[in-house]
Scaffold this active site. Structure first.
Site, PDB file in Angstrom:
ATOM      1  N   CYS A   4       0.160 -18.707  15.584  1.00 28.13           N
ATOM      2  CA  CYS A   4       0.041 -17.624  14.611  1.00 28.13           C
ATOM      3  C   CYS A   4      -1.329 -16.985  14.800  1.00 28.13           C
ATOM      4  CB  CYS A   4       0.248 -18.129  13.180  1.00 28.13           C
ATOM      5  SG  CYS A   4      -0.975 -19.355  12.648  1.00 28.13           S
ATOM      6  N   THR A   5      -1.766 -16.149  13.868  1.00 26.13           N
ATOM      7  CA  THR A   5      -3.002 -15.388  14.055  1.00 26.13           C
ATOM      8  C   THR A   5      -4.241 -16.273  14.132  1.00 26.13           C
ATOM      9  OG1 THR A   5      -2.017 -13.528  12.867  1.00 26.13           O
ATOM     10  CG2 THR A   5      -4.406 -13.503  13.154  1.00 26.13           C
TER      11      THR A   5
END
Length: 485
Positions: A355-356
């Protein structure tokens, strides 16, 4: 950039007030037609929110949902009113027809636009519940803050630093999180508010008993002092490598918000039931790179590995790892349902998640592991941010979506998405041109000059502004080009 599924803050659907989380009464001229009122609520509710969720609605919740349904119908009717008509009897324009009788248009709306009204109802209902929850949490926080806490011990001394250094000059945006047990959330909340105010930072910080999640922007001097203060606090035990940085500053956010929530990343799962401590194995960027390299080398032959993007569709659309599985979900709170509905995709597989910044993988991998179908579950430590620091020209291609006014940052020149209207390569988001719509649009300069600036056909129609919706036709992850484009 805080990992909370943020899009530009939505205004509330017709009749829902931000201050109270309550629905206003129906306007006197929006009396609902009998055909709409007589819809089978049980069947219709099940169609909109699903059988599983429908069974979980209590009687008060069902009453709220029914009121949201009525308000959404009223909003739809109001959006179709033909304001260009001369003074006299009102009329409505819809589906290429003009309706001059109130009841006739209501019947048309009830029969033809049931699905659209359903989506608006679901949005209104979710927003209402969110407002009520935030009110309850704020009330609890206010009660605990009755006696102000002394937080001066953890505020850095800045007498030797000028206001100019704190306010002006080159800056950064920091992204970080820390899972830990926080007993006195109201004390930490007061400290964060005082700290960010003193350093003139903007952004958002989420606190919960399970930890802290923040993204803040400011000058290089201010952000350095903030990191030092966070590292010095004995509760969090943070190191410099726990912060992800990018070029930016206080201008990347509208204001500074600090609050106490149930979760530091909104997954919709009680942290006491699904703990971050059940997360998968963390892989350093170098280790993750090697795993992806091996996956790509194998191709489709004997592949038993899934590279899973835990982000939302508007994030993965403009940037992702090569050969990943990118779910078409709008919010991270939809991730558990996605997993439940696609368990066979992960059965007996090794899963590599990313994810980020890493925080969504903590809870997402824990949920996936709780299903007991995977052979192994791994996650990218530090997320895409840390990977790009080490491999700017690696296997992640395109832009990295960030949750602030920049929308995206880049480390390579690849453009993997296209303009929703003409199909040319384009990956720069802008807000839908329809007033009050909070969706993001990929519309190239040429199409924007031609007025193609709305996120979907519904928002292009006259009166779409009155919907004020968080969701519309483009939020299924597969936006459609308007027929008249």
């Amino acid at each position: 950039m805080i990992q909370n599924d943020w899009l530009p803050p939505p205004l509330y659907p017709h009749g829902l007030t931000a201050a109270s989380g309550k629905l206003a009464a129906l306007p006197a001229d929006d009396t609902l037609c009998a055909e709409f009122v007589d819809w089978d609520l049980d069947t219709w509710t099940r169609d909109v929110i699903g059988l599983k969720q429908e069974k979980q609605l209590s009687a008060p919740q069902r009453r709220r949902f029914n009121l949201c349904r009525r308000k959404s119908f009223s909003a739809f009717v109001a959006s179709k009113r033909d304001e260009c008509q001369d003074q006299g009897s009102p009329s409505w324009r819809c589906c290429g027809e003009t309706f001059r009788h109130h009841s006739a248009f209501h019947k048309h709306a009830a029969r033809t636009h049931k699905a659209e009204i359903g989506r608006l109802t679901q949005t209104t209902y979710e927003r209402l519940l969110s407002c009520l929850q935030e009110e309850a949490e704020a009330q609890q926080l206010d009660e605990r803050e009755a006696e102000p806490a002394d937080v001066s011990t953890w505020i850095p001394e800045t007498a030797h630093i000028s206001e100019e250094q704190l306010r002006k000059g080159p800056g950064k945006v920091l992204l970080y999180y820390r899972y830990c047990q926080v007993e006195d959330t109201h004390v930490i909340c007061a400290w964060q508010k005082a700290l960010c105010e003193k350093l003139h930072l903007t952004g958002k910080v989420r606190l919960a008993t399970e930890g802290i999640n923040g993204t803040v922007g400011g000058t290089n001097t201010a952000t350095r002092l903030y990191m030092d203060a966070m590292r010095a606090h004995p509760l969090f035990k943070m190191e410099e490598e726990d912060f992800k940085t990018s070029e930016g500053g206080a201008e990347c956010f509208k204001d500074m918000t600090v609050g106490v929530y149930k979760e530091i990343v909104p997954m919709g799962m009680d942290p006491d039931v699904l703990s971050y401590q059940l997360a998968g194995v963390h892989l350093e960027p170098e280790e993750f790179h090697e795993e992806v390299q091996a996956l790509l080398a194998e191709g489709d032959v004997g592949n038993d590995t899934v590279l899973l993007d835990c982000r939302n569709f508007y994030e993965s659309r403009i940037g992702q790892f090569t050969q990943c599985l990118a779910p078409s979900i709008r919010k991270f709170s939809y991730f558990p349902d996605y997993v439940d509905q696609n368990l066979d995709l992960f059965r007996d597989k090794k899963v590599l998640m990313y994810c980020t910044g890493g925080i969504r993988c903590e809870r997402g991998s824990a949920y996936l592991r709780s299903k007991d179908v995977c052979k192994e579950v791994y996650q990218l430590k530090g997320g895409i941010h840390k990977y790009l620091e080490r491999f700017p020209e690696g296997f992640y291609r395109g832009k990295l979506f960030v949750f602030d006014e920049r929308y995206a940052i880049s480390s390579n020149d690849d453009v993997i998405s296209d303009c929703r209207y003409c199909g040319c390569p384009w990956d720069r988001y802008q807000l839908c041109s329809t007033e009050f719509c909070c969706q993001l649009v990929l519309s190239c300069p040429a199409c924007r000059r031609d007025g193609r600036t709305a996120c979907c056909p519904t928002c292009r129609t006259k009166g779409g502004a009155s919907h004020r919706r968080e969701e519309c036709e483009c939020t299924d992850g597969r936006p459609r080009i308007p027929q008249d484009a």
